[in-house]
Design a protein around this motif. Structure first.
Motif, PDB file in Angstrom:
ATOM      1  N   GLY A  64       0.814  -1.209   0.000  1.00 36.32           N
ATOM      2  CA  GLY A  64       0.000   0.000   0.000  1.00 36.32           C
ATOM      3  C   GLY A  64       0.845   1.256   0.000  1.00 36.32           C
ATOM      4  N   ASP A  65       1.921   1.250   0.797  1.00 34.66           N
ATOM      5  CA  ASP A  65       2.855   2.377   0.778  1.00 34.66           C
ATOM      6  C   ASP A  65       3.434   2.559  -0.624  1.00 34.66           C
ATOM      7  N   GLY A  66       3.732   1.431  -1.281  1.00 28.19           N
ATOM      8  CA  GLY A  66       4.283   1.499  -2.627  1.00 28.19           C
ATOM      9  C   GLY A  66       3.314   2.107  -3.628  1.00 28.19           C
ATOM     10  N   LEU A  67       2.036   1.762  -3.510  1.00 30.25           N
ATOM     11  CA  LEU A  67       1.032   2.326  -4.416  1.00 30.25           C
ATOM     12  C   LEU A  67       0.900   3.836  -4.217  1.00 30.25           C
ATOM     13  N   VAL A  68       0.924   4.266  -2.954  1.00 33.88           N
ATOM     14  CA  VAL A  68       0.895   5.708  -2.686  1.00 33.88           C
ATOM     15  C   VAL A  68       2.131   6.375  -3.290  1.00 33.88           C
ATOM     16  N   ALA A  69       3.292   5.743  -3.102  1.00 35.86           N
ATOM     17  CA  ALA A  69       4.529   6.309  -3.644  1.00 35.86           C
ATOM     18  C   ALA A  69       4.473   6.402  -5.164  1.00 35.86           C
ATOM     19  N   ALA A  70       3.907   5.380  -5.817  1.00 36.87           N
ATOM     20  CA  ALA A  70       3.800   5.407  -7.281  1.00 36.87           C
ATOM     21  C   ALA A  70       2.969   6.603  -7.740  1.00 36.87           C
ATOM     22  N   ARG A  71       1.884   6.858  -7.033  1.00 34.80           N
ATOM     23  CA  ARG A  71       1.033   8.005  -7.389  1.00 34.80           C
ATOM     24  C   ARG A  71       1.798   9.320  -7.233  1.00 34.80           C
ATOM     25  N   HIS A  72       2.503   9.470  -6.123  1.00 31.13           N
ATOM     26  CA  HIS A  72       3.257  10.704  -5.918  1.00 31.13           C
ATOM     27  C   HIS A  72       4.395  10.835  -6.926  1.00 31.13           C
ATOM     28  N   LEU A  73       5.062   9.739  -7.243  1.00 29.10           N
ATOM     29  CA  LEU A  73       6.141   9.802  -8.230  1.00 29.10           C
ATOM     30  C   LEU A  73       5.614  10.273  -9.581  1.00 29.10           C
ATOM     31  N   ALA A  74       4.425   9.792  -9.949  1.00 28.71           N
ATOM     32  CA  ALA A  74       3.816  10.258 -11.196  1.00 28.71           C
ATOM     33  C   ALA A  74       3.543  11.756 -11.140  1.00 28.71           C
ATOM     34  N   MET A  75       3.094  12.233  -9.980  1.00 28.99           N
ATOM     35  CA  MET A  75       2.854  13.668  -9.826  1.00 28.99           C
ATOM     36  C   MET A  75       4.158  14.467  -9.868  1.00 28.99           C
ATOM     37  N   PHE A  76       5.261  13.820  -9.461  1.00 26.71           N
ATOM     38  CA  PHE A  76       6.571  14.483  -9.503  1.00 26.71           C
ATOM     39  C   PHE A  76       7.152  14.515 -10.919  1.00 26.71           C
ATOM     40  N   GLY A  77       6.526  13.791 -11.854  1.00 24.53           N
ATOM     41  CA  GLY A  77       7.016  13.773 -13.223  1.00 24.53           C
ATOM     42  C   GLY A  77       7.748  12.508 -13.626  1.00 24.53           C
ATOM     43  N   TYR A  78       7.811  11.516 -12.733  1.00 30.63           N
ATOM     44  CA  TYR A  78       8.397  10.217 -13.085  1.00 30.63           C
ATOM     45  C   TYR A  78       7.372   9.388 -13.862  1.00 30.63           C
ATOM     46  N   ARG A  79       7.832   8.269 -14.429  1.00 32.01           N
ATOM     47  CA  ARG A  79       6.955   7.357 -15.160  1.00 32.01           C
ATOM     48  C   ARG A  79       6.966   5.999 -14.458  1.00 32.01           C
ATOM     49  N   PRO A  80       6.164   5.852 -13.410  1.00 28.41           N
ATOM     50  CA  PRO A  80       6.175   4.594 -12.663  1.00 28.41           C
ATOM     51  C   PRO A  80       5.357   3.500 -13.345  1.00 28.41           C
ATOM     52  N   THR A  81       5.787   2.273 -13.119  1.00 29.43           N
ATOM     53  CA  THR A  81       5.015   1.079 -13.457  1.00 29.43           C
ATOM     54  C   THR A  81       4.907   0.244 -12.194  1.00 29.43           C
ATOM     55  N   VAL A  82       3.713  -0.220 -11.883  1.00 30.38           N
ATOM     56  CA  VAL A  82       3.492  -1.005 -10.671  1.00 30.38           C
ATOM     57  C   VAL A  82       3.568  -2.492 -11.008  1.00 30.38           C
ATOM     58  N   TYR A  83       4.437  -3.214 -10.302  1.00 32.13           N
ATOM     59  CA  TYR A  83       4.478  -4.673 -10.390  1.00 32.13           C
ATOM     60  C   TYR A  83       3.668  -5.213  -9.225  1.00 32.13           C
ATOM     61  N   LEU A  84       2.556  -5.879  -9.556  1.00 33.19           N
ATOM     62  CA  LEU A  84       1.581  -6.288  -8.550  1.00 33.19           C
ATOM     63  C   LEU A  84       1.123  -7.722  -8.824  1.00 33.19           C
ATOM     64  N   PRO A  85       1.945  -8.716  -8.478  1.00 31.67           N
ATOM     65  CA  PRO A  85       1.592 -10.098  -8.813  1.00 31.67           C
ATOM     66  C   PRO A  85       0.500 -10.689  -7.923  1.00 31.67           C
ATOM     67  N   LYS A  86       0.315 -10.091  -6.739  1.00 34.93           N
ATOM     68  CA  LYS A  86      -0.653 -10.639  -5.782  1.00 34.93           C
ATOM     69  C   LYS A  86      -1.302  -9.483  -5.032  1.00 34.93           C
ATOM     70  N   PRO A  87      -2.349  -8.865  -5.616  1.00 36.37           N
ATOM     71  CA  PRO A  87      -2.956  -7.681  -5.009  1.00 36.37           C
ATOM     72  C   PRO A  87      -3.543  -7.962  -3.637  1.00 36.37           C
ATOM     73  N   GLY A  88      -3.449  -6.964  -2.775  1.00 33.08           N
ATOM     74  CA  GLY A  88      -4.077  -7.069  -1.460  1.00 33.08           C
ATOM     75  C   GLY A  88      -5.588  -7.069  -1.572  1.00 33.08           C
ATOM     76  N   LYS A  89      -6.246  -7.698  -0.612  1.00 28.60           N
ATOM     77  CA  LYS A  89      -7.697  -7.847  -0.655  1.00 28.60           C
ATOM     78  C   LYS A  89      -8.449  -6.763   0.106  1.00 28.60           C
ATOM     79  N   LYS A  90      -7.756  -5.995   0.943  1.00 28.21           N
ATOM     80  CA  LYS A  90      -8.427  -4.976   1.737  1.00 28.21           C
ATOM     81  C   LYS A  90      -8.949  -3.847   0.846  1.00 28.21           C
ATOM     82  N   ASP A  91     -10.026  -3.237   1.306  1.00 35.31           N
ATOM     83  CA  ASP A  91     -10.635  -2.144   0.554  1.00 35.31           C
ATOM     84  C   ASP A  91      -9.650  -1.001   0.320  1.00 35.31           C
ATOM     85  N   ILE A  92      -8.860  -0.661   1.331  1.00 32.69           N
ATOM     86  CA  ILE A  92      -7.908   0.442   1.179  1.00 32.69           C
ATOM     87  C   ILE A  92      -6.904   0.134   0.082  1.00 32.69           C
ATOM     88  N   TYR A  93      -6.480  -1.104  -0.025  1.00 34.26           N
ATOM     89  CA  TYR A  93      -5.509  -1.491  -1.046  1.00 34.26           C
ATOM     90  C   TYR A  93      -6.120  -1.352  -2.433  1.00 34.26           C
TER      91      TYR A  93
END
Length: 239
Positions: A64-93
């Protein structure tokens, strides 16, 4: 006084206090932690030279921290790609992942896609396993970590490098060897011997909590969400 390193028990206790008497929600803590992770990466790896970031996310709060970081990195002008082989099941995730999708941040989940992306990205943000990790490393993450390590790309790890035990560190040698580490709340016992650049993030610990647990946290500069730690020079006492 020297900065304290946290055992798994104390790290969990502080988290529970933050979300109990401290009145923080999990969403708030993840947002602040993820922002600190993004800021740490951006501090070391300029987006003009390292624009393409592979963000490896596990299924727990670390991911979850990584997903938040990916969003902020995109806002900073980076081009993130998320590697997510096993997504979390919680609503927040799921909501955090949707936020990334809404920003057109691509998600990959297969080994073949991971291999292909490692060949064209510039830096890795490791948010796979957190301080609750217990070995051994299981599929599909065993292969993923081997591929990340073999890529020779610079790695920024969140809180505890993936594959390391929170207290005994990389005792079996199977964990990642990051170039940069961003500890959250306070460093964990297992990273005591870490030798790379080391940042502290998660600017949500009150002075009262700092004093209660004798954390001896450094002063954050200005309005930054991170502070770089001197290395070595920490206490040998384990909590």
């Amino acid at each position: 006084m020297s900065l304290r390193f946290l055992s798994a028990r104390l790290a969990q206790q502080i988290d529970e206090e933050l979300m109990g008497p401290g009145a923080f929600s999990l969403d708030q803590l993840m947002e602040l932690a993820g922002l600190a992770c993004a800021q740490s990466l951006a501090k070391v790896y300029d987006r003009q030279k390292y624009p393409r970031v592979l963000v490896g996310c596990g299924p727990g709060n670390q991911g979850g921290d990584g997903l938040v970081a990916a969003r902020h990195l995109a806002m900073f002008g980076y081009r993130p790609t998320v590697y997510l082989p096993k997504p979390g099941k919680k609503d927040i995730y799921q909501r955090l992942h949707t936020q990334c999708s809404n920003m057109a941040i691509p998600t990959i989940n297969s080994e073949s896609d991971l291999r292909a992306n490692l060949e064209k990205c510039d830096v890795i943000l490791d948010a796979v396993f957190g301080f609750s990790f217990q070995p051994p490393i299981r599929a599909p993450f065993d292969t993923a970590l081997r591929l990340m390590a073999a890529s020779k790309l610079p790695i920024v790890s969140v809180d505890v490098p993936s594959g390391w035990d929170v207290e005994s560190g990389n005792k079996d040698g199977a964990g990642l060897q990051p170039d940069v580490l961003i500890s959250l709340t306070a460093p964990k016992e297992g990273v005591r011997e870490y030798k790379g650049r080391h940042f502290l993030g998660g600017r949500f610990v009150s002075q009262q909590m700092d004093k209660k647990y004798a954390l001896n946290l450094p002063v954050y500069p200005g309005f930054d969400q991170i502070v770089e730690l001197p290395w070595p020079g920490a206490t040998k006492e384990k909590l």
